[in-house]
Scaffold this motif. Sequence first.
Motif, PDB file in Angstrom:
ATOM      1  N   VAL A  56       0.835  -1.095  -0.009  1.00  0.00           N
ATOM      2  CA  VAL A  56       0.092  -0.195   0.106  1.00  0.00           C
ATOM      3  C   VAL A  56       0.817   1.245  -0.011  1.00  0.00           C
ATOM      4  CG1 VAL A  56      -1.825   1.496   1.244  1.00  0.00           C
ATOM      5  CG2 VAL A  56      -1.699  -1.208   1.498  1.00  0.00           C
ATOM      6  N   HIS A  57       0.443   2.359  -0.782  1.00  0.00           N
ATOM      7  CA  HIS A  57       1.147   3.319  -0.615  1.00  0.00           C
ATOM      8  C   HIS A  57       0.148   4.605  -1.051  1.00  0.00           C
ATOM      9  CE1 HIS A  57       1.901   2.883  -5.280  1.00  0.00           C
ATOM     10  NE2 HIS A  57       2.010   4.206  -5.061  1.00  0.00           N
ATOM     11  N   LEU A  58       0.725   5.983  -0.762  1.00  0.00           N
ATOM     12  CA  LEU A  58      -0.153   6.954  -0.823  1.00  0.00           C
ATOM     13  C   LEU A  58       0.597   7.857  -1.936  1.00  0.00           C
ATOM     14  CD1 LEU A  58      -2.477   8.483   0.341  1.00  0.00           C
ATOM     15  CD2 LEU A  58      -0.697  10.016   1.913  1.00  0.00           C
ATOM     16  N   SER A  59      -0.167   8.615  -3.063  1.00  0.00           N
ATOM     17  CA  SER A  59       0.326   9.039  -3.812  1.00  0.00           C
ATOM     18  C   SER A  59      -0.357  10.157  -4.192  1.00  0.00           C
ATOM     19  CB  SER A  59       0.432   8.397  -5.259  1.00  0.00           C
ATOM     20  OG  SER A  59      -0.929   8.032  -5.719  1.00  0.00           O
ATOM     21  N   SER A  60       0.059  11.417  -4.745  1.00  0.00           N
ATOM     22  CA  SER A  60      -0.361  12.712  -4.975  1.00  0.00           C
ATOM     23  C   SER A  60      -0.244  12.894  -6.494  1.00  0.00           C
ATOM     24  CB  SER A  60       0.471  13.675  -4.276  1.00  0.00           C
ATOM     25  OG  SER A  60      -0.252  15.087  -4.512  1.00  0.00           O
ATOM     26  N   SER A  61      -1.208  13.626  -7.156  1.00  0.00           N
ATOM     27  CA  SER A  61      -1.341  14.093  -8.529  1.00  0.00           C
ATOM     28  C   SER A  61      -2.112  15.397  -8.481  1.00  0.00           C
ATOM     29  CB  SER A  61      -1.672  13.232  -9.522  1.00  0.00           C
ATOM     30  OG  SER A  61      -1.470  13.462 -10.890  1.00  0.00           O
ATOM     31  N   ALA A  62      -1.408  16.568  -8.349  1.00  0.00           N
ATOM     32  CA  ALA A  62      -2.356  17.546  -8.721  1.00  0.00           C
ATOM     33  C   ALA A  62      -3.091  18.001  -7.496  1.00  0.00           C
ATOM     34  CB  ALA A  62      -3.187  17.854  -9.933  1.00  0.00           C
ATOM     35  N   GLY A  63      -2.881  17.601  -6.148  1.00  0.00           N
ATOM     36  CA  GLY A  63      -3.597  17.713  -5.002  1.00  0.00           C
ATOM     37  C   GLY A  63      -4.295  16.700  -4.701  1.00  0.00           C
TER      38      GLY A  63
ATOM     39  N   LEU B 203      -8.789   9.516  -2.451  1.00  0.00           N
ATOM     40  CA  LEU B 203      -9.083   9.742  -1.130  1.00  0.00           C
ATOM     41  C   LEU B 203      -9.581  11.426  -1.195  1.00  0.00           C
ATOM     42  CD1 LEU B 203      -5.873   8.753   0.804  1.00  0.00           C
ATOM     43  CD2 LEU B 203      -7.851   7.665   0.716  1.00  0.00           C
ATOM     44  N   GLY B 204      -9.571  11.953  -2.383  1.00  0.00           N
ATOM     45  CA  GLY B 204     -10.134  13.181  -2.578  1.00  0.00           C
ATOM     46  C   GLY B 204      -9.054  14.207  -2.848  1.00  0.00           C
ATOM     47  N   ASN B 205      -9.441  15.313  -2.430  1.00  0.00           N
ATOM     48  CA  ASN B 205      -8.456  16.721  -2.845  1.00  0.00           C
ATOM     49  C   ASN B 205      -7.982  17.222  -1.552  1.00  0.00           C
ATOM     50  OD1 ASN B 205      -9.122  16.217  -5.476  1.00  0.00           O
ATOM     51  ND2 ASN B 205      -8.941  18.317  -5.891  1.00  0.00           N
ATOM     52  N   ILE B 206      -6.561  17.344  -1.368  1.00  0.00           N
ATOM     53  CA  ILE B 206      -6.068  18.087  -0.175  1.00  0.00           C
ATOM     54  C   ILE B 206      -5.686  19.449  -0.728  1.00  0.00           C
ATOM     55  CG2 ILE B 206      -4.409  17.932   1.715  1.00  0.00           C
ATOM     56  CD1 ILE B 206      -6.849  15.963   1.774  1.00  0.00           C
ATOM     57  N   ALA B 207      -6.185  20.450  -0.055  1.00  0.00           N
ATOM     58  CA  ALA B 207      -5.767  21.898  -0.698  1.00  0.00           C
ATOM     59  C   ALA B 207      -4.214  22.296  -0.340  1.00  0.00           C
ATOM     60  CB  ALA B 207      -6.806  23.053  -0.494  1.00  0.00           C
ATOM     61  N   ASN B 208      -3.532  22.844  -1.097  1.00  0.00           N
ATOM     62  CA  ASN B 208      -2.265  23.460  -0.659  1.00  0.00           C
ATOM     63  C   ASN B 208      -1.343  22.642   0.109  1.00  0.00           C
ATOM     64  OD1 ASN B 208      -3.123  25.981  -1.418  1.00  0.00           O
ATOM     65  ND2 ASN B 208      -4.478  26.084   0.369  1.00  0.00           N
ATOM     66  N   ILE B 209      -1.221  21.465  -0.661  1.00  0.00           N
ATOM     67  CA  ILE B 209      -0.116  20.317  -0.004  1.00  0.00           C
ATOM     68  C   ILE B 209       1.146  21.057   0.052  1.00  0.00           C
ATOM     69  CG2 ILE B 209       1.055  18.343  -0.378  1.00  0.00           C
ATOM     70  CD1 ILE B 209      -1.600  17.030  -1.373  1.00  0.00           C
ATOM     71  N   THR B 210       1.946  20.793   1.012  1.00  0.00           N
ATOM     72  CA  THR B 210       3.273  21.767   0.827  1.00  0.00           C
ATOM     73  C   THR B 210       4.428  21.069   0.038  1.00  0.00           C
ATOM     74  OG1 THR B 210       3.002  22.130   3.260  1.00  0.00           O
ATOM     75  CG2 THR B 210       5.137  22.707   2.410  1.00  0.00           C
TER      76      THR B 210
ATOM     77  N   ALA C 231      -7.028   8.903   8.387  1.00  0.00           N
ATOM     78  CA  ALA C 231      -7.196   7.452   8.990  1.00  0.00           C
ATOM     79  C   ALA C 231      -7.911   6.556   7.997  1.00  0.00           C
ATOM     80  CB  ALA C 231      -7.871   7.693  10.161  1.00  0.00           C
ATOM     81  N   ALA C 232      -7.083   5.779   7.120  1.00  0.00           N
ATOM     82  CA  ALA C 232      -7.604   5.019   5.993  1.00  0.00           C
ATOM     83  C   ALA C 232      -7.868   3.525   6.284  1.00  0.00           C
ATOM     84  CB  ALA C 232      -6.698   5.080   4.876  1.00  0.00           C
ATOM     85  N   SER C 233      -8.742   2.940   6.123  1.00  0.00           N
ATOM     86  CA  SER C 233      -9.238   1.531   6.210  1.00  0.00           C
ATOM     87  C   SER C 233     -10.022   1.329   5.156  1.00  0.00           C
ATOM     88  CB  SER C 233      -9.514   1.108   7.559  1.00  0.00           C
ATOM     89  OG  SER C 233     -10.929   1.850   8.043  1.00  0.00           O
ATOM     90  N   PHE C 234     -11.337   0.928   5.439  1.00  0.00           N
ATOM     91  CA  PHE C 234     -12.282   0.791   4.254  1.00  0.00           C
ATOM     92  C   PHE C 234     -12.801   1.933   4.066  1.00  0.00           C
ATOM     93  CE2 PHE C 234     -12.120  -3.359   6.341  1.00  0.00           C
ATOM     94  CZ  PHE C 234     -12.137  -4.065   5.201  1.00  0.00           C
ATOM     95  N   ALA C 235     -12.872   3.058   4.812  1.00  0.00           N
ATOM     96  CA  ALA C 235     -13.533   4.382   4.750  1.00  0.00           C
ATOM     97  C   ALA C 235     -12.066   5.419   5.078  1.00  0.00           C
ATOM     98  CB  ALA C 235     -14.646   4.803   5.518  1.00  0.00           C
ATOM     99  N   VAL C 236     -12.261   6.729   4.598  1.00  0.00           N
ATOM    100  CA  VAL C 236     -11.272   7.544   5.091  1.00  0.00           C
ATOM    101  C   VAL C 236     -11.853   8.624   6.137  1.00  0.00           C
ATOM    102  CG1 VAL C 236      -9.721   9.395   4.271  1.00  0.00           C
ATOM    103  CG2 VAL C 236     -10.105   7.334   2.902  1.00  0.00           C
ATOM    104  N   LEU C 237     -11.184   8.693   7.133  1.00  0.00           N
ATOM    105  CA  LEU C 237     -11.628   9.814   8.211  1.00  0.00           C
ATOM    106  C   LEU C 237     -10.428  10.899   8.160  1.00  0.00           C
ATOM    107  CD1 LEU C 237     -13.060  10.561  10.697  1.00  0.00           C
ATOM    108  CD2 LEU C 237     -11.399   9.169  12.248  1.00  0.00           C
TER     109      LEU C 237
END
Length: 756
Positions: A498-505, A523-530, A558-564
């Motif tokens: 499992v890995h987390l990746s970013s593309s244009a936020g 997981l959706g958009n995260i604004a203004n990632i450093t 907090a990621a499992s079957f849903a994302v918190l």
Amino acid sequence: SCTDGVNSYVCACAAGYFGGNCETTDNCNPNPCQNGGTCTTNGDSFDCACAGDFFGLTCAAKNVTSSTTSTSHAASFVVEHEGSVGEYTSLQLHPVTGFPVISYRDNTNQALKIAFCHDRTCRDRDVVTLDASGNVGQHTSLQLEFRQNKWIPAVTCYDVGQQDLLLIFCSDENCTTSSRFVVDSQGDVGQYNSLQIIAADFYVITYTDFTNFNLKVAHCSQIFCVLDVLHNAASIGFYTSLKLDSNDLPVVTYYDAAFGSLWISFCDLNCSSSVRKELDGLAAENVGLYSSLALTGANVPVVSYYDITNEDLKILICSDARCSGQSTIVVLDSVGDVGLQSSLQLVDLGSLTNLPVIAYYDVTKGDLKIAVCLQADCSQVILSVLDSDGRVGTYPSLQIDSTLNAVVSYHDFTKGDLKVAVFLRTTLSAVDAEAPVDVSTIGVSFHGDSPNPVMLYNGITNTKYAICADAQCSTATLVSTKLSQDPFAFVLPTEVFVHLSSSAGTLSISSCNIAGDCSEFNLGNIANITPDSAPGSANRPLGILFAIGTESGVIVLAASFAVLTLPAVGSGTTYNPSISTINTDKFAVAYFTPASVGGNLGVLHLRFCQIPAGNCSADVSLESAIFTRTIGNKLQSTSEGFAVLAYSIFALTEGSVKILICRDASCSNKAVVLLDDTSVAVYVSVSLYSSRELPVVVYTLATSETRVAMCTDPLCARFTLFSIGVSQASASIVDSLGKTYISANVNGVATLATVF
């Protein structure tokens, strides 16, 4: 899309669809097969015919053989440091595990102790007090006896208070209980003893009778002993060293104080008769103190000893099994006062056999040294320093492990510690010649329950996994996935990677199996990632925690079957968060905030937060200093939920690497240890090793030198620091046997470094 015509229309089909009404699916458009694979539509799915050695649903995986090199270097570790301990050491290596077992004296408590090491370096160990009745534990001699289908220790020592020779029998291989047997109490007896075991419950001991100045021998069971005077001439029998020949007949070397010479005696089985011969001392020199005896496969004696007249370390090789001809005598070291105490072993190296190796004490410099003979006659010898930190190296005891490396137990007189010196091997396995884009993208973990490591990194065209088939990654499976802008982190809670990746936020989690078949979860958009910030991740019982630095605090998912998504931790621009699970509903997060936008200077924070509410504690009070924005200020937590943080600091013009060890859940009680003040470091990581939760810190200095700090106690009051041949290392983990795995970029190649 549809274009209207005269009594007709034209459909412009999306990719993968064709036909007048776009009613037909083409699962091969675009081609899902990677690395030159050929796609064939198969109903609602597709099949890939993979090219070359690639395999998997989309031809994403390939088996490779790594290019591997190894180097070794000496390192010393503290075994025990409570009080004044470690005199009169005697070392054996467990025949099954190869780990050290050491008997020694606790001078503070006047007791006999034994240390059972659970790795090569003795960082993970158990210490047992064998005898604390009176003033005991001098002149220890240890052997491991095969009894009850286990290797069980037996130890002889001198009872200082009663002036007796003692034999201690352990009940089991861990010395859960032990029995104490007085071998000889006739006068002042038992110093300079040497123990050998002929068979189960049959022991032979040579020792000095100081009352009568005789050399004595005892043949013992666990019930009784038969005592004999081996030689009764005045002032004979000091510094004895005993070995059994191939027929289990005792051979013993010793010092004759009356003649100032080195002698050897050959016994029959019960030493009812013996042959005695003077080996060295005929030239009116005072020689033969602290002798250490070894026998070749042909029973030829080889002896190291101290020449007190010239203050030299010497070695004597007999001409035959009875030393009947002219012996070869070589001065191994004569610079200063050297060789006062020595320990000898013989090693076979290919076609070269019976090569002497001697650990000894350099009195002049206060160092522990080792002499390695390159020929059996020691006509060529290499001298090296094993430890020079203070006045160290008294009471050395040497063994050679299965990798033909020396292991030495000894006493640190300056600090009053018991120490062990070993040769650590660093293996570099060049896993993938395609250069990682950035060393900060390389991570390392374990493959599910497998003890073998896995690396994740960005290649030029793909994000890749290297799944190692063994501990050194001599072979691996390379798995290519979609290129991530930043492969933020990866964890292995199951057999799925499992890995987390970013593309244009936009954040997504990719789950891939060993063949490279992946599924992606948005997981959706995260604004203004450093930008240029290395996020962190941690396993938790119900999923994975990801921490991402943004311009408005640290976002924790907090990621499992849903994302918190939890409320932001902190405020303002945050960089390089590191996160660790404390328990099922609590985590710790460390992060950097710059003093100015885009600046490298600022403050490192540590906070504790709740799940799911996200309530966080106030900052843990760190020292008043200015931190650099380094990648990988690494956080771990102990089984008790106490945070451990390794970090780099820049104050004024000096850089350093430190570790903060919390001693309670809120870190109100903590210890801060300076590990290195050479330079500021980038890419800092920490792991906790063994049930003792010993920190191991790996970091790369601004000079591109990678160093490892291995703590020998949970609070890192003692640690061993050394460099490895890696220029850029970003992450590390430690397995249950103390092997440290380090992911690195070496000359543009994704490389796994293994230190063991």
